[in-house]
Design a protein around this motif. Structure first.
Motif, PDB file in Angstrom:
ATOM      1  N   ILE A 187      31.838  43.930  38.377  1.00  0.00           N
ATOM      2  CA  ILE A 187      32.202  45.348  38.477  1.00  0.00           C
ATOM      3  C   ILE A 187      31.000  46.087  39.062  1.00  0.00           C
TER       4      ILE A 187
ATOM      5  N   MET B 208      42.070  48.262  33.689  1.00  0.00           N
ATOM      6  CA  MET B 208      42.099  48.879  35.014  1.00  0.00           C
ATOM      7  C   MET B 208      43.159  48.269  35.914  1.00  0.00           C
TER       8      MET B 208
ATOM      9  N   PRO C 170      42.277  42.109  28.991  1.00  0.00           N
ATOM     10  CA  PRO C 170      41.422  42.440  27.850  1.00  0.00           C
ATOM     11  C   PRO C 170      41.181  43.949  27.797  1.00  0.00           C
TER      12      PRO C 170
ATOM     13  N   TYR D  65      38.392  46.726  25.953  1.00  0.00           N
ATOM     14  CA  TYR D  65      36.946  46.788  26.137  1.00  0.00           C
ATOM     15  C   TYR D  65      36.287  45.772  25.215  1.00  0.00           C
TER      16      TYR D  65
ATOM     17  N   GLN E 254      28.859  42.270  30.703  1.00  0.00           N
ATOM     18  CA  GLN E 254      29.432  43.167  31.728  1.00  0.00           C
ATOM     19  C   GLN E 254      29.555  44.599  31.203  1.00  0.00           C
ATOM     20  N   THR E 255      29.821  44.742  29.904  1.00  0.00           N
ATOM     21  CA  THR E 255      29.975  46.099  29.350  1.00  0.00           C
ATOM     22  C   THR E 255      28.748  46.571  28.578  1.00  0.00           C
TER      23      THR E 255
ATOM     24  N   LEU F  83      27.514  50.106  28.850  1.00  0.00           N
ATOM     25  CA  LEU F  83      28.381  51.144  28.261  1.00  0.00           C
ATOM     26  C   LEU F  83      28.187  51.250  26.751  1.00  0.00           C
TER      27      LEU F  83
HETATM   28  C1  GCO Z   1      34.496  49.933  32.661  1.00  0.00           C
HETATM   29  C2  GCO Z   1      34.585  48.605  31.960  1.00  0.00           C
HETATM   30  C3  GCO Z   1      36.011  48.086  32.039  1.00  0.00           C
HETATM   31  C4  GCO Z   1      36.075  46.729  31.382  1.00  0.00           C
HETATM   32  C5  GCO Z   1      37.466  46.201  31.383  1.00  0.00           C
HETATM   33  C6  GCO Z   1      38.427  47.055  30.626  1.00  0.00           C
HETATM   34  O1  GCO Z   1      33.457  50.209  33.278  1.00  0.00           O
HETATM   35  O2  GCO Z   1      35.473  50.695  32.539  1.00  0.00           O
HETATM   36  O3  GCO Z   1      33.683  47.664  32.540  1.00  0.00           O
HETATM   37  O4  GCO Z   1      36.438  48.016  33.349  1.00  0.00           O
HETATM   38  O5  GCO Z   1      35.281  45.809  32.065  1.00  0.00           O
HETATM   39  O6  GCO Z   1      37.922  45.898  32.652  1.00  0.00           O
HETATM   40  O7  GCO Z   1      39.634  46.349  30.513  1.00  0.00           O
END
Ligand code: GCO
Ligand code: NAP
Length: 267
Positions: free
Chosen positions: A99, A149, A190, A192, A197-198, A201
């Motif tokens: 992402i 998304m 999935p 969150y 990757q997250t 956040l």
């Molecule tokens: C974002 C997150 C999401 C998650 C995921 C949610 O920045 O909104 O990274 O995109 O990765 O895809 O289902």
């Protein structure tokens, strides 16, 4: 026959892409627990070695291959190598993905293309590479890791949402085109999930408070928590097993209820 055997993956070979860690690693762990032989790929030898060590630590003798899912020639060579060294792939999980969180007006076409390439072209390339042997064998399971998304947009994730929306429709199209060959293609969406990757956040703020997005997701999720990669293991086993042989073209959202919920009123 014991009906529960339909949930077993004993004797199956599963390839999970980008599975050195994160969601892919958890899904592969679940598959191993259900009896499958685990094959995974990652983008470089260092990550593959790290993954093999992590699987070994989890008691799993995984087969690791260096393969960039966006490189069609490399993908075809890798699938041929896996078929020669391990066996024909029964289950493909298109998990590898990236992402880039950039406001659209600031995002270069190059960045946009890179996300589409890995998150959408990659699953196309890997699915195209495994389908011929699945068709010849008379069965196969393809599971695409979609996203919230695939259904919703938000600021800064235009490329990712476009890719994951496209992946939802690629899932439906593979299901439509190859259902007659006894191939089932489904998606997992999935919510969150707490992975690298997250991580940006969920970072604790300088004043010790939760990241605003962290608090936002907690308010948007009926389960009032982030998901763990382990929350995806059961749904992934179901979609890879004979128990789901009449489930095709479906996106199974594993989101704690986000898509059903307007969100908790701010205090
Ligand atoms: C974002 C997150 C999401 C998650 C995921 C949610 O920045 O909104 O990274 O995109 O990765 O895809 O289902
Ligand atoms: P992650 O922690 O970033 O792991 C992604 C994996 O994919 C990494 O091993 C990565 O390797 C690999 N990869 C990236 N590009 C690749 C390529 N070109 N070829 C092969 N492998 C590649 O992500 P995650 O959170 O586990 O997410 C896994 C999947 O779930 C992704 O498709 C993601 O979009 C999706 N998803 C995640 C969430 C979430 O909240 N975490 C929610 C919904 C959907 P490198 O380390 O080398 O990049």
């Amino acid at each position: 026959m014991d009906f529960m055997q339909n949930f077993s993956l004993k004797g199956k070979i599963a390839l999970v892409t980008g599975a050195s860690y994160g969601i892919g690693f958890a899904i592969a762990q679940g598959y191993a627990a259900a009896g499958a032989t685990i094959v995974f790929n990652d983008i470089n030898a260092e990550l593959v070695a790290k993954g093999i060590a992590a699987y070994k630590e989890a008691g799993i003798e995984a087969h690791g291959y260096v393969c960039d899912v966006t490189n069609e020639e490399q993908a075809n060579e890798t699938i041929a190598k896996i078929e020669a060294e391990v066996g024909v792939i029964d289950i493909l999980v298109n998990n590898a993905g990236i992402i880039k969180r950039i406001p659209m007006v600031e995002m270069s076409a190059k960045d946009f293309r890179q996300v589409i390439d890995i998150d959408l072209n990659g699953p196309f390339i890997m699915s195209k590479a495994v389908l011929p042997s699945m068709i010849k064998k008379g069965h196969g399971k393809i599971i695409n890791i979609c996203s919230m998304m695939s259904e919703l947009g938000r600021e800064t994730v235009s490329a990712y949402a476009a890719a994951k929306g496209g992946l939802k429709m690629l899932t439906k199209n593979i299901a439509s085109e190859y259902g007659e060959a006894n191939i089932q293609c489904n998606g997992i969406g999935p919510g969150y999930i707490a992975t690298p990757q997250t991580a940006p956040l969920r970072e604790t703020q300088a004043d010790g408070s939760r990241h605003p997005f962290d608090s936002f997701i907690i308010a948007k999720t009926p389960a009032a928590r982030w998901g763990d990669p382990e929350d995806l293991m059961g749904p992934a086993i179901f979609l890879a097993s004979d128990a789901s042989n009449f489930v095709n073209g479906h996106i199974l959202y594993v989101d704690g209820g986000i898509l059903a919920y307007i969100g908790k009123q701010p205090k």
